[in-house]
Design a protein around this motif. Structure first.
Motif, PDB file in Angstrom:
ATOM      1  N   ASP A  65       0.851  -1.247  -0.026  1.00  0.00           N
ATOM      2  CA  ASP A  65       0.064   0.110   0.023  1.00  0.00           C
ATOM      3  C   ASP A  65       0.774   1.009  -0.110  1.00  0.00           C
ATOM      4  N   HIS A  69       0.891   4.058  -3.040  1.00  0.00           N
ATOM      5  CA  HIS A  69       0.635   5.787  -2.791  1.00  0.00           C
ATOM      6  C   HIS A  69       2.013   6.243  -3.535  1.00  0.00           C
ATOM      7  N   THR A  72       1.524   6.233  -7.295  1.00  0.00           N
ATOM      8  CA  THR A  72       0.512   7.346  -7.781  1.00  0.00           C
ATOM      9  C   THR A  72       1.116   8.698  -7.645  1.00  0.00           C
ATOM     10  N   TYR A 263       8.833   8.264   0.456  1.00  0.00           N
ATOM     11  CA  TYR A 263       8.064   7.067   0.182  1.00  0.00           C
ATOM     12  C   TYR A 263       8.779   5.890  -0.052  1.00  0.00           C
TER      13      TYR A 263
END
Length: 356
Positions: A65, A69, A72, A263
């Motif tokens: 997950d 993100h 994206t 991230y």
């Protein structure tokens, strides 16, 4: 790790919640078999004879997950790049993982019926009404109808597929004329532009280890680099390839890349053991202790800010040619006999075409 777990070594235990699985490539989750294996305390799928190196436990699912993100953000806030239009009808996400992409797509496009397929039953039960999940081994013959999907999406399947030309040919067969495929994958070769990650560096050795293992397994980690030519060989047209540098950490000066790098660092560090454990245990026969040392070295290198490392994410999308109608053939009387021929909607070119 407990003494009992250590004694288990590399033994794989079967954890079964028995239900009946059909012989077809897809089956509803309501009729699924939920069998899991464990390796050194990590949980893995047990879908028939399929092999996949990634765990399906909570730690790895959280990592997936995070990756969603990050990817994206990398695509400018978009879920995909292909010009599919505003009202897609039938969409499939192959190797859906936690199902987060499929659910986000279903929320964005209420017109679409979205199915996410995976080897593991790890998706949530509460989903948008136009989204469902099925257990599926995409490497088997597809049971979906021919010319069915407007859009086929695949992401991060490196190192998991034996025969990419075959899968692309099945996707071609099940895609509507004019429909689109998009495959986004990671090139796992860590590199740098300033030689901070040069030859012999632990991050380079990590990359080479898993690339070599992929070739040994017959499940390449280099599919991102090969997707464009393979899609064209399968019969897709208007094929576009886009490459993105993905930094590991917050070292870039660009604000957007810095955020993506943060991230990505979290994604990589959390995923290291899951990426390594099955492959190094079963393919290279490393001990658990050897694997943990390798992971620790890689983690330290990723966290070191003077290492300006990155890898590439490669997005490739293409279109199944539109169906065409041939001009009517003249009859013996001089008129025209209406004969419609679908020139592009039939079988794909031989799956053996293109590089392997």
């Amino acid at each position: 790790m407990s003494a009992e777990e250590q004694a288990q070594g590399a033994e794989i235990a079967i954890v079964s919640r028995s239900r009946c699985l059909t012989a077809e490539s897809t089956t509803s989750l309501n009729d699924s078999i939920l069998q899991y294996r464990t390796l050194h305390g990590r949980r893995y799928h047990n879908f028939k004879d399929s092999e996949y190196w990634g765990p399906n436990d909570e730690s790895q699912n959280e990592q997936l997950d995070i990756g969603h993100h990050m990817l994206t953000l990398l695509l400018g806030g978009e879920l995909f790049l292909a010009p599919i239009g505003d009202h897609p009808q039938n969409v499939i996400d192959v190797g859906t993982g936690t199902g987060i992409w499929a659910m986000d797509f279903a929320d964005k496009f209420p017109s679409a019926q979205v199915v996410g397929t995976d080897l593991s039953d790890i998706q949530p039960r509460w989903v948008p009404p136009n989204c469902k999940f099925e257990l599926d081994d995409a490497q088997l013959e597809w049971t979906f109808p021919p010319a069915h999907f407007d859009f086929v999406h695949l992401r991060c399947l490196m190192g998991s597929i034996k025969d990419w030309p075959y899968i692309y040919s099945e996707i071609y067969r099940c895609t509507k004329p004019g429909g689109w495929i998009e495959h986004v994958d990671m090139d796992i070769e860590f590199k740098s532009d300033d030689d901070s990650v040069g030859e012999g560096h632990i991050m380079r050795r990590w990359s080479k280890t898993f690339i070599d293992c992929g070739e040994q397994m017959g499940r390449t980690f280099l599919i991102g680099k090969r997707s464009k030519s393979l899609l064209e060989a399968a019969g897709f047209v208007n094929v576009v390839e886009k490459r993105y540098k993905v930094p590991v950490g917050s070292w870039p000066s660009d604000k957007g890349l810095k955020t993506i790098g943060q991230y990505n660092l979290l994604y990589c560090v959390q995923g290291l053991e899951g990426w390594a454990l099955w492959i190094l245990t079963t393919i290279l026969r490393w001990s658990y202790e050897e694997i943990q040392v390798f992971i620790a070295q890689m983690r330290a290198a990723m966290l070191k800010r003077s290492n300006h490392s990155y890898y590439e994410v490669i997005a490739v999308y293409g279109q199944k040619p539109e169906a065409k109608t041939e001009k009517a053939a003249p009859t013996a009387e001089g008129g025209e006999e209406p004969t419609e021929s679908v020139l592009s909607a039939g079988a794909a070119p031989s799956a053996s075409a293109g590089p392997s």
